[in-house]
Design an enzyme around this catalytic site. Sequence first.
Site, PDB file in Angstrom:
ATOM      1  N   ASP A  43       4.863  -6.536   9.136  1.00 51.71           N
ATOM      2  CA  ASP A  43       5.940  -6.197  10.090  1.00 51.71           C
ATOM      3  C   ASP A  43       5.917  -7.124  11.292  1.00 51.71           C
ATOM      4  OD1 ASP A  43       6.922  -4.148   8.547  1.00 51.71           O
ATOM      5  OD2 ASP A  43       5.858  -2.555   9.627  1.00 51.71           O
TER       6      ASP A  43
ATOM      7  N   ARG B  16       0.848  -1.192   0.000  1.00 47.21           N
ATOM      8  CA  ARG B  16       0.000   0.000   0.000  1.00 47.21           C
ATOM      9  C   ARG B  16       0.881   1.239   0.000  1.00 47.21           C
ATOM     10  NH1 ARG B  16      -4.637   0.408   4.451  1.00 47.21           N
ATOM     11  NH2 ARG B  16      -2.838   0.588   5.805  1.00 47.21           N
TER      12      ARG B  16
ATOM     13  N   ASP C 156       0.607  -3.642  11.889  1.00 47.34           N
ATOM     14  CA  ASP C 156       0.997  -3.995  10.519  1.00 47.34           C
ATOM     15  C   ASP C 156       1.333  -5.486  10.478  1.00 47.34           C
ATOM     16  OD1 ASP C 156       2.612  -2.415   7.883  1.00 47.34           O
ATOM     17  OD2 ASP C 156       2.852  -4.564   8.269  1.00 47.34           O
TER      18      ASP C 156
ATOM     19  N   THR D 232      -1.456   7.474  -0.322  1.00 47.49           N
ATOM     20  CA  THR D 232      -2.732   7.333  -1.042  1.00 47.49           C
ATOM     21  C   THR D 232      -3.512   6.094  -0.592  1.00 47.49           C
ATOM     22  OG1 THR D 232      -1.746   5.938  -2.755  1.00 47.49           O
ATOM     23  CG2 THR D 232      -1.637   8.335  -3.092  1.00 47.49           C
TER      24      THR D 232
HETATM   25  C1  PRP Z   1      -1.220  -4.940   4.159  1.00 48.76           C
HETATM   26  C2  PRP Z   1      -2.055  -6.198   4.197  1.00 48.76           C
HETATM   27  C3  PRP Z   1      -2.896  -6.065   2.949  1.00 48.76           C
HETATM   28  C4  PRP Z   1      -3.119  -4.568   2.872  1.00 48.76           C
HETATM   29  C5  PRP Z   1      -4.517  -4.289   3.366  1.00 48.76           C
HETATM   30  O1  PRP Z   1      -0.180  -5.106   3.287  1.00 48.76           O
HETATM   31  O2  PRP Z   1      -1.289  -7.372   4.249  1.00 48.76           O
HETATM   32  O3  PRP Z   1      -2.249  -6.533   1.779  1.00 48.76           O
HETATM   33  O4  PRP Z   1      -2.153  -3.961   3.729  1.00 48.76           O
HETATM   34  O5  PRP Z   1      -4.839  -2.956   3.201  1.00 48.76           O
HETATM   35  P1  PRP Z   1      -5.960  -2.437   2.215  1.00 48.76           P
HETATM   36  O6  PRP Z   1      -7.164  -3.289   2.412  1.00 48.76           O
HETATM   37  O7  PRP Z   1      -6.170  -1.018   2.649  1.00 48.76           O
HETATM   38  O8  PRP Z   1      -5.431  -2.505   0.807  1.00 48.76           O
HETATM   39  P2  PRP Z   1       0.993  -4.030   3.133  1.00 48.76           P
HETATM   40  O9  PRP Z   1       0.670  -3.067   2.055  1.00 48.76           O
HETATM   41  O10 PRP Z   1       1.323  -3.451   4.474  1.00 48.76           O
HETATM   42  O11 PRP Z   1       2.191  -4.912   2.591  1.00 48.76           O
HETATM   43  P3  PRP Z   1       3.007  -6.115   3.281  1.00 48.76           P
HETATM   44  O12 PRP Z   1       2.103  -7.316   3.286  1.00 48.76           O
HETATM   45  O13 PRP Z   1       4.171  -6.269   2.376  1.00 48.76           O
HETATM   46  O14 PRP Z   1       3.415  -5.685   4.661  1.00 48.76           O
HETATM   47  N1  URA Z   2      -2.488  -3.483   6.807  1.00 50.35           N
HETATM   48  C1  URA Z   2      -2.038  -3.974   7.995  1.00 50.35           C
HETATM   49  O1  URA Z   2      -1.064  -4.731   8.026  1.00 50.35           O
HETATM   50  N2  URA Z   2      -2.670  -3.593   9.114  1.00 50.35           N
HETATM   51  C2  URA Z   2      -3.730  -2.778   9.103  1.00 50.35           C
HETATM   52  O2  URA Z   2      -4.283  -2.474  10.176  1.00 50.35           O
HETATM   53  C3  URA Z   2      -4.186  -2.272   7.863  1.00 50.35           C
HETATM   54  C4  URA Z   2      -3.554  -2.661   6.727  1.00 50.35           C
END
Ligand code: PRP
Ligand code: URA
Length: 209
Positions: free
Chosen positions: A203, A104, A200, A108
Amino acid sequence: MENLTIINHPLIQHKLTEMRKKTTSSNHFRTLLKEISLLLAYEITRNLPMETISIETPLERYEAPTLAGKKLALISILRAGNGLLDGVLDLIPSARVGFLGLYRNEKTLQPVEYYSKVPGDLSNRVCIAVDPMLATGGSVSFAVDYLKKKGAKDIRFLCLLAAPEGVEVMQKNHPDVKVFTASLDRSLNDIGYILPGLGDAGDRLYGTK
Ligand code: PRP
Ligand code: URA
């Protein structure tokens, strides 16, 4: 929220509470997510298509139930999706596996694609997309668009936590996709994180920050 199934099993809820605690280590967080994913996978596969085959038991011939059709496809939305994938794959080891790398944009909140590799013939497979977090719904909507362009017709989405905002986005963009979650949380905060949530997921799984 017709497209939503909340899997409200006591073991799942207990383990999820452990995951939410900010003091839970990455190691324990990963273990808990894997354990929960086995239980969630059991529910999301409840109505897979079945057929009967004729077998010989040691005693007699028997028309026995077995899974029908092509092997299903699991699609992990990287990176946090892999935390769910591991457990689901233990339960369905013959599944085909695809990956869609999305992150994400922090400002944005729109998903950015950086990698994709999925099985070639998705049109006759049940596709289960996995990602622990459904927040704004941007990432999973993007993933489902991608899978539909690749021919997928029967798509289900498995997550650990869902925000009402994300469930609504999925209902609007992809009403044909059933969403399975362990919890429908309260709302998003002003930077798109789920409340009460668990932070997160990527993380916390992999100890980055
Ligand atoms: C997190 C999560 C989803 C997304 C959800 O991923 O694992 O993929 O955010 O958010 P949304 O519904 O608003 O799109 P992130 O972008 O943090 O990436 P990561 O899995 O690499 O940590
Ligand atoms: N992605 C995450 O990992 N945690 C949240 O709370 C929202 C999006």
